[in-house]
Write an enzyme that holds these catalytic residues in place. Structure first.
Site, PDB file in Angstrom:
ATOM      1  N   GLU A 255      -8.707  20.102 -37.459  1.00 12.63           N
ATOM      2  CA  GLU A 255      -8.567  19.306 -36.245  1.00 12.63           C
ATOM      3  C   GLU A 255      -7.808  20.112 -35.194  1.00 12.63           C
ATOM      4  O   GLU A 255      -6.888  20.859 -35.532  1.00 12.63           O
ATOM      5  CB  GLU A 255      -7.829  17.994 -36.538  1.00 12.63           C
ATOM      6  CG  GLU A 255      -8.603  17.066 -37.475  1.00 12.63           C
ATOM      7  CD  GLU A 255      -7.907  15.716 -37.673  1.00 12.63           C
ATOM      8  OE1 GLU A 255      -6.864  15.479 -37.019  1.00 12.63           O
ATOM      9  OE2 GLU A 255      -8.395  14.910 -38.467  1.00 12.63           O
TER      10      GLU A 255
ATOM     11  N   HIS B  85      -9.657  11.035 -34.627  1.00  7.78           N
ATOM     12  CA  HIS B  85      -8.358  10.678 -35.208  1.00  7.78           C
ATOM     13  C   HIS B  85      -7.695   9.561 -34.390  1.00  7.78           C
ATOM     14  O   HIS B  85      -6.572   9.681 -33.902  1.00  7.78           O
ATOM     15  CB  HIS B  85      -7.439  11.896 -35.284  1.00  7.78           C
ATOM     16  CG  HIS B  85      -6.436  11.802 -36.409  1.00  7.78           C
ATOM     17  ND1 HIS B  85      -6.044  12.874 -37.174  1.00  7.78           N
ATOM     18  CD2 HIS B  85      -5.735  10.743 -36.906  1.00  7.78           C
ATOM     19  CE1 HIS B  85      -5.159  12.502 -38.073  1.00  7.78           C
ATOM     20  NE2 HIS B  85      -4.957  11.203 -37.920  1.00  7.78           N
TER      21      HIS B  85
END
Length: 524
Positions: free
Chosen positions: A260, A278
């Site tokens: 990420e 997220h």
């Protein structure tokens, strides 16, 4: 005044809490690693979210740092072993965004069931493909939860409300807890075989990494749908792609990824896959809650010693902290006392609790005994890292609570195995004043001062006079004098408080007094 750095974006409410508690706070977000290292040495506390990386190098530069508070659940960005080794408490806020994350998992599950993202894109493109999107109901389906902790239990509650059957795999889930949540507790293989939907709610550890890989996915029902709003890495992304392509898995919805920000991913572009960036904790309510919680927790720890949601030390509630504080002083004194007497080869420590203290949260007290015990050898030891230091040195530590009634309303006893087996006991007078009441089985009543002299000797006439003469000739003034003996003419001990440090040569002259077996200066 203690000082805290906020290095990631937090709600302004957190700043207000710090200031209202008398904590000085600086806000410096977006720091590069070298920039953080350059300033972190000025702070007692650090409040972060997921952007700041608290590495071993950062912790090495954090000379004053006592606590790191993560506003949120995951602490993948904190080197917890390094923090523990340096005596820094690491906290998170596991409850502030629990409802938000659980709701996101339910939303992802619904989106999977009715193919909502793909149907939305098709409809807005003017296609009106009503017959193309044939979904499934959640009603009556079996939801398999991998992880039934705080967030998993909220998902279970919502799923039960949707009339789903909920089964759960969690080694820490008790049968009683499962029943109260409406969950059928099962082993992982059974969950994989029965579940129509699988939702993951477990931390990423060596045991859970790739818990859903090709082998596990092969055990699932054909047409299973998978939701991951917990941690990237719980599902093997390459193996999931193959299962989606083959039709073994009917759909998957992920909020988290191995890498990420996930600008590229093997799963992207698959019509059976739904992705969000997220967003599990991304609601106004959750951001406010975790900011408030982390500010309160850091302030409590720095100002009162209360420990909430710590990941590397025992918790001490704000309610318990005042009750434990007198015992903390007693624990430190007892540990320090035996630590200064032990000359070498410390192998075992046992701390026994009796009476009122046995009803309290004693894990912090055990850590403080170890801190006092080890401080003679290590200046940097504290209650956070003392258990780790003891483990690294192969020191066996045990904690025993006794229900029996004794001579004292409350009693702590510390026994060590080193060059000799040594033990002493202490209590609180008036519930606040630490006192030593037994040393090596000999009763004594002594309050410990900053500078003490501990002497063991034969119980013979004239000893006290000779000891007083040696100290007087050296210009050392006696503040208090405590005696104890096993029986007349047998072993005796003497604990003397003096007004200043005792030089080594004076201790040597005391040891040369006839009948003296040991003479050790102590500092508290």
């Amino acid at each position: 005044m203690v000082k805290v750095l906020i290095s990631d974006e937090l709600s302004p409410a957190a700043v207000d809490i710090f200031k209202s508690r008398g904590v000085e706070v600086d806000i410096k977000t977006g720091l590069k690693p070298d920039e953080l290292i350059a300033i972190i040495g000025d702070y007692d506390g650090l409040a972060i979210r997921s952007a700041t990386k608290v590495t071993a190098k950062v912790l090495e530069a954090a000379r004053k740092l006592k606590v790191v508070g993560r506003a949120g659940i995951g602490v993948d960005n904190v080197d917890i072993p390094a923090a523990t080794g340096r005596g820094v408490c690491v906290m998170n806020t596991p409850f502030g965004n629990s409802i938000t994350t659980a709701e996101h998992a339910i939303a992802m599950m619904m989106a999977l069931a009715r193919e909502i993202p793909l149907a939305d894109r098709s409809t807005q493109a003017g296609k009106w493909e009503k017959n193309r999107f044939m979904g499934v109901e959640l009603y009556g389906k079996t939801l398999g939860l991998i992880g039934c902790g705080n967030i998993g239990s909220i998902v279970a509650d919502r799923a039960v409300g949707l009339k789903m059957r909920v089964i759960g795999y969690d080694p820490f889930l008790t049968p009683e807890r499962a029943t109260s949540l409406g969950i059928e507790k099962v082993e992982l293989d059974e969950l994989l075989a029965r579940a129509d939907f699988i939702s993951l709610h477990t931390p990423l550890t060596d045991q859970t990494r790739n818990i859903l890989d090709a082998k596990a996915l092969a055990k699932c029902k054909t047409g299973v749908r998978i939701v991951n709003c917990a941690r990237g890495g719980l599902v093997n992304e390459d193996d999931l792609k193959a299962a989606l392509d083959s039709g073994k898995v009917a759909g998957a919805a992920f909020d988290v990824f191995v890498t990420e920000p996930a600008k590229e991913n093997v799963l992207f572009g698959n019509e059976r896959f739904i992705a969000t960036p997220h967003l599990g904790a991304s609601t106004n309510e959750a951001q406010e809650n975790v900011a408030l919680q982390v500010a309160e927790q850091i302030s409590d720890y720095l100002l009162s010693g209360a420990v909430t949601n710590a990941l590397n030390m025992p918790s001490v509630s704000a309610e318990d902290a005042p009750k434990l504080r007198p015992y903390m002083k007693l624990a430190e004194q007892l540990g320090s006392f035996v630590g200064q007497l032990a000359e070498a080869n410390l192998t075992k420590v046992m701390i026994e609790y009796e009476g009122h203290v046995a009803t309290l949260n004693t894990r912090p007290l055990t850590a403080i005994v170890l801190e006092g015990l080890l401080r003679r050898q290590l200046d940097s030891v504290n209650m956070v890292n003392a258990p780790l230091v003891a483990k690294e040195r192969n020191i066996e530590v045990s904690e025993v609570k006794h229900d029996r009634e004794g001579d004292y309303q409350t009693l702590m006893k510390v026994t060590i195995h080193a060059d000799k087996v040594r033990h002493l006991s202490g209590t609180l007078f008036a519930n606040k004043n630490p006192r030593v009441v037994e040393i090596k089985g000999i009763d004594i009543d002594a309050e410990l001062g900053p500078n003490m002299l501990y002497v063991t000797n034969e119980d013979k006439p004239g000893f006290i006079g000779r000891l007083g003469t040696v100290l007087g000739d050296a210009g050392i003034n006696i503040a208090t004098f405590h005696l104890g003996r096993a029986s007349a003419g047998d072993d005796a001990i003497c604990l003397v408080e003096v007004d200043g440090p005792i030089p080594a040569e004076v201790a040597a002259r005391v040891k040369a007094i006839p009948g003296v077996r040991q003479a050790t200066p102590l500092k508290f």
